[in-house]
Write a protein that holds these residues in place. Structure first.
Motif, PDB file in Angstrom:
ATOM      1  N   ASP A   1       0.836  -1.203   0.000  1.00  0.00           N
ATOM      2  CA  ASP A   1       0.000   0.000   0.000  1.00  0.00           C
ATOM      3  C   ASP A   1       0.874   1.257   0.000  1.00  0.00           C
ATOM      4  O   ASP A   1       1.752   1.401   0.861  1.00  0.00           O
ATOM      5  N   PRO A   2       0.660   2.174  -0.954  1.00  0.00           N
ATOM      6  CA  PRO A   2       1.507   3.364  -1.035  1.00  0.00           C
ATOM      7  C   PRO A   2       1.548   4.191   0.254  1.00  0.00           C
ATOM      8  O   PRO A   2       2.609   4.701   0.639  1.00  0.00           O
ATOM      9  N   GLY A   3       0.413   4.320   0.930  1.00  0.00           N
ATOM     10  CA  GLY A   3       0.395   5.074   2.183  1.00  0.00           C
ATOM     11  C   GLY A   3       1.236   4.412   3.257  1.00  0.00           C
ATOM     12  O   GLY A   3       1.965   5.090   4.003  1.00  0.00           O
ATOM     13  N   GLU A   4       1.167   3.086   3.325  1.00  0.00           N
ATOM     14  CA  GLU A   4       1.970   2.367   4.315  1.00  0.00           C
ATOM     15  C   GLU A   4       3.458   2.434   3.952  1.00  0.00           C
ATOM     16  O   GLU A   4       4.316   2.597   4.827  1.00  0.00           O
ATOM     17  N   ILE A   5       3.770   2.337   2.667  1.00  0.00           N
ATOM     18  CA  ILE A   5       5.159   2.471   2.226  1.00  0.00           C
ATOM     19  C   ILE A   5       5.711   3.822   2.666  1.00  0.00           C
ATOM     20  O   ILE A   5       6.814   3.914   3.214  1.00  0.00           O
ATOM     21  N   ARG A   6       4.936   4.864   2.452  1.00  0.00           N
ATOM     22  CA  ARG A   6       5.361   6.219   2.817  1.00  0.00           C
ATOM     23  C   ARG A   6       5.663   6.302   4.316  1.00  0.00           C
ATOM     24  O   ARG A   6       6.726   6.791   4.720  1.00  0.00           O
ATOM     25  N   SER A   7       4.763   5.795   5.151  1.00  0.00           N
ATOM     26  CA  SER A   7       4.958   5.905   6.601  1.00  0.00           C
ATOM     27  C   SER A   7       6.121   5.043   7.084  1.00  0.00           C
ATOM     28  O   SER A   7       6.875   5.451   7.973  1.00  0.00           O
ATOM     29  N   LYS A   8       6.309   3.874   6.479  1.00  0.00           N
ATOM     30  CA  LYS A   8       7.405   2.989   6.915  1.00  0.00           C
ATOM     31  C   LYS A   8       8.767   3.543   6.494  1.00  0.00           C
ATOM     32  O   LYS A   8       9.765   3.329   7.185  1.00  0.00           O
ATOM     33  N   LEU A   9       8.812   4.259   5.361  1.00  0.00           N
ATOM     34  CA  LEU A   9      10.072   4.900   4.971  1.00  0.00           C
ATOM     35  C   LEU A   9      10.456   6.001   5.954  1.00  0.00           C
ATOM     36  O   LEU A   9      11.641   6.234   6.205  1.00  0.00           O
ATOM     37  N   VAL A  10       9.465   6.670   6.521  1.00  0.00           N
ATOM     38  CA  VAL A  10       9.752   7.682   7.554  1.00  0.00           C
ATOM     39  C   VAL A  10      10.221   6.998   8.832  1.00  0.00           C
ATOM     40  O   VAL A  10      11.239   7.391   9.427  1.00  0.00           O
ATOM     41  N   GLU A  11       9.504   5.962   9.250  1.00  0.00           N
ATOM     42  CA  GLU A  11       9.882   5.222  10.472  1.00  0.00           C
ATOM     43  C   GLU A  11      11.280   4.640  10.372  1.00  0.00           C
ATOM     44  O   GLU A  11      12.025   4.559  11.356  1.00  0.00           O
ATOM     45  N   GLN A  12      11.655   4.239   9.168  1.00  0.00           N
ATOM     46  CA  GLN A  12      12.938   3.582   8.941  1.00  0.00           C
ATOM     47  C   GLN A  12      14.126   4.469   9.321  1.00  0.00           C
ATOM     48  O   GLN A  12      15.183   3.976   9.701  1.00  0.00           O
TER      49      GLN A  12
END
Length: 314
Positions: free
Chosen positions: A241-252
């Motif tokens: 999911d693009p939204g989840e990808i976006r948030s996980k890249l920040v968390e990373q």
């Protein structure tokens, strides 16, 4: 044969990387030109001619490593690779996660290059030079290394940053806290505990300003669903999911790179062949330590590309 493509992180860069691909294949040359244009810089000249200390700068190393991985992908595609039918999952180590997403069509190359330039600058500038550090704790399991980091913190930041392979954990944080962690780890039976020659304490809470910068940069980025699932660093599980990808890249940016668990998840879900796409063979070495039965392949030369296509297409 079930394949995962993996993409290397910082530390794999070497002067000259990608030059053979650019000379041999117009598709590869076009990727390096696209990255140069996106950054407004002749990054390819730094990659091929050095000097090494300029290539090693975080803001250069991150887009440079991605460029080699994507140049390799474009050549594979030109030779007939269809990622969706040939590969089950993609995964990348730290910045390699961006390469993995670009390889899977979630991000375009120019956007990825610009995001990695922002990320590199933000990570370098998050902490004053000399205030933070990282250390490798070798011979301790992750849980013990995490306890060492917690004990060493003493009011400062010290946390497990990279869970790379069994007995290979990197801690990150304030300089004094990481130095304490080295001594505590030795007392707890670490085979070796050594400070690392890095320019900033990556993947810990001190990177919060960089996470904020990436949150802003990623908010405006066009992220599509990848052609195959990405096994995310901070989850050690697949996402699309693009939204989840976006948030996980920040968390990373501040979170632990759960590479050992990611490879274990992939192996547990049928992957038996791990193909490292880009420069070096760091991830292939880690994969063999994590999952001894796995086949590890490295693809970073024209000969490697032909050998892989022979395996996949026959």
């Amino acid at each position: 044969m079930t394949i995962a493509f993996t993409f290397p992180g910082q530390g794999s860069q070497t002067v000259g990387m990608g030059k053979g691909l650019a000379d041999a294949f117009p598709e590869a040359k076009a990727v390096f030109e696209e990255v140069d244009e996106a950054l407004g810089q002749k990054l390819s000249e730094v990659m091929w001619d050095g000097p090494e200390e300029v290539l090693t700068l975080t803001a250069n190393a991150q887009p440079a490593l991605m460029a080699v991985s994507l140049a390799t992908m474009r050549v594979l595609e030109a030779k007939g690779l269809d990622l969706k039918s040939a590969v089950a999952y993609v995964a990348g180590h730290s910045l390699g996660e961006y390469s993995a997403l670009a390889a899977a069509g979630s991000l375009d190359v120019a956007t990825t290059a610009r995001l990695l330039r922002v990320r590199g600058d933000a990570m370098q500038n998050a902490v004053p030079v000399g205030a933070g550090a990282m250390a490798a704790l070798l011979g301790l399991d992750f849980d013990v290394a995490a306890e060492v980091a917690q004990e060493a913190a003493q009011g400062e930041v010290c946390q497990a940053a990279n869970d790379n392979a069994p007995g290979q954990v990197v801690v990150s944080g304030h300089l004094a806290a990481v130095e304490r962690a080295v001594e505590i780890a030795k007392a707890k039976g670490a085979r070796r505990a050594v400070m690392l020659p890095v320019s900033a304490p990556f993947h810990c809470a001190l990177m919060a300003p960089a996470a904020d910068a990436m949150s802003k940069a990623l908010a405006n980025a066009d992220i599509k669903s990848p052609a195959v699932p990405l096994v995310a660093n901070v989850l050690a599980a697949p996402i699309t999911d693009p939204g989840e990808i976006r948030s996980k890249l920040v968390e990373q940016v501040t979170g632990t790179v759960r590479w050992r668990e990611s490879v274990s998840w992939l192996a547990g879900n049928g992957v038996d062949t791990f193909v490292e796409v880009g420069t070096g063979k760091v991830l292939t070495g880690m994969v063999r330590r994590i999952h001894k039965e796995a086949t590890g392949l490295v693809v970073n030369t024209p000969e490697d590309i032909d050998a892989l296509m022979e395996k996949i297409v026959g």
